[in-house]
Design an enzyme around this catalytic site. Structure first.
Site, PDB file in Angstrom:
ATOM      1  N   ASP A 124       0.855  -1.253  -0.223  1.00 35.84           N
ATOM      2  CA  ASP A 124       0.134   0.175  -0.483  1.00 35.84           C
ATOM      3  C   ASP A 124       1.137   1.698  -0.190  1.00 35.84           C
ATOM      4  O   ASP A 124       2.562   0.938   0.071  1.00 35.84           O
ATOM      5  CB  ASP A 124      -1.260  -0.410   0.792  1.00 35.84           C
ATOM      6  N   ASN A 135      -6.606  -3.566  14.400  1.00 32.95           N
ATOM      7  CA  ASN A 135      -8.022  -3.651  13.950  1.00 32.95           C
ATOM      8  C   ASN A 135      -8.054  -4.493  13.133  1.00 32.95           C
ATOM      9  O   ASN A 135      -9.839  -5.323  12.857  1.00 32.95           O
ATOM     10  CB  ASN A 135      -9.005  -2.544  13.670  1.00 32.95           C
ATOM     11  N   HIS A 182      -6.758  -5.310  10.742  1.00 33.70           N
ATOM     12  CA  HIS A 182      -6.540  -4.892   8.870  1.00 33.70           C
ATOM     13  C   HIS A 182      -5.169  -5.830   8.302  1.00 33.70           C
ATOM     14  O   HIS A 182      -4.001  -6.137   9.701  1.00 33.70           O
ATOM     15  CB  HIS A 182      -6.379  -3.724   8.906  1.00 33.70           C
ATOM     16  N   GLU A 210      -9.519  -2.290   5.986  1.00 30.00           N
ATOM     17  CA  GLU A 210      -9.916  -2.008   7.292  1.00 30.00           C
ATOM     18  C   GLU A 210     -10.862  -2.692   7.805  1.00 30.00           C
ATOM     19  O   GLU A 210     -11.725  -3.376   6.175  1.00 30.00           O
ATOM     20  CB  GLU A 210     -10.694  -1.018   7.358  1.00 30.00           C
TER      21      GLU A 210
HETATM   22  P1  PGA Z   1       2.462  -1.353  12.560  1.00 25.13           P
HETATM   23  O1  PGA Z   1       1.521  -1.554  11.535  1.00 25.13           O
HETATM   24  O2  PGA Z   1       3.988  -2.924  11.926  1.00 25.13           O
HETATM   25  O3  PGA Z   1       3.382  -0.077  12.257  1.00 25.13           O
HETATM   26  O4  PGA Z   1       2.590  -2.421  13.223  1.00 25.13           O
HETATM   27  C1  PGA Z   1       0.703  -3.063  11.279  1.00 25.13           C
HETATM   28  C2  PGA Z   1      -0.617  -2.775  10.115  1.00 25.13           C
HETATM   29  O5  PGA Z   1      -1.257  -1.925  10.232  1.00 25.13           O
HETATM   30  O6  PGA Z   1      -0.471  -3.812   9.604  1.00 25.13           O
END
Ligand code: PGA
Length: 240
Positions: A66, A135, A137, A142
């Protein structure tokens, strides 16, 4: 699902790096799907060390999950910048073999279609590295994202904006949209390695592994994939 619980962040990084390197050694022209955020930083550091020790990335092709909409590749919080800083500049990968969606393409819908087609043209992703949001995702898909989604423009939830605001001077600066590979794009990878560290991920990891398969927990879709390895530290695996 193959679930591996290790002691800490460093061990998690080692396990995931080993899986990526094994993939590249088995198939030097591997197509790797890559993730950003805090969790893969240790993995990328180790890949740079593996490269110093002789692992060759010259034929590897990468696709990132992304990119924030509105951030140019040279913006320090863009995911293209992150990848250059943390991995691409440290291994012998060819610049033209690295792919991150553009967050500033004049026609973002066309960019989504182009990205999906580029993955297909490369022969599909052999191994996809994933983090997980608090959450649930994966990528920026999301809760509520349909399982048949391909690369698309997504609105970030309040919780994701809050989680990611630590990288910005203020929450107002966090972009509210991104281009993200979809759930279907991720599920088409031949194998998947999901990493998670820290207690803030424990509920999401538990729901992904043991909960019902539901778009409300995007990572739960991985229960339907034939080749998934989940590597978590003890804190993130605390509810398994
Ligand atoms: P993070 O993000 O590695 O910064 O915790 C993971 C994600 O949101 O997929």
């Amino acid at each position: 699902m193959n679930v591996i619980v290790v002691n800490n962040f460093n061990r998690m990084s080692e396990e995931a790096a080993k899986l990526l390197v094994a993939q590249v050694r088995t198939k030097p022209g591997s197509v790797l799907g890559l993730a950003t955020g805090s969790t893969p930083l240790g993995v990328y550091k180790l890949l740079a060390e593996y490269h110093q020790a002789g692992v060759d990335f010259s034929r590897v092709i990468t696709f990132n999950l992304d990119e924030y909409i509105g951030l140019a590749p040279d913006h320090p919080q863009s995911y293209r910048y992150y990848m250059e800083e943390n991995l691409f500049s440290k291994i012998n990968i060819k610049q033209e073999n690295t792919h991150v969606p553009s967050g500033i393409a004049p026609d973002l819908e066309a960019e989504c279609r182009r990205y999906e087609e580029a993955i297909r043209q490369a022969g599909g992703i052999d191994l996809q590295l994933l983090g997980i949001g608090s959450n649930g995702h994966i990528g920026f898909n999301e809760p509520g994202t349909p399982f048949d989604s391909t690369t698309q423009i997504v609105d970030l939830t309040e919780s994701t904006i809050r989680d990611n605001s630590r990288f910005f001077d203020s929450p107002d600066e966090v972009p509210t949209q991104a281009v993200s590979m979809g759930i279907k794009s991720i599920m088409q990878a031949k194998s998947i390695v999901l990493i998670a560290s820290g207690g803030s991920k424990a509920d999401a990891v538990c729901a992904a592994v043991h909960g019902p398969v539901t778009p409300e927990v995007p990572a739960s879709v991985l229960q339907l994939h034939p080749s998934v390895t989940i590597v978590v530290d003890q804190a993130a695996g605390g509810r398994l």
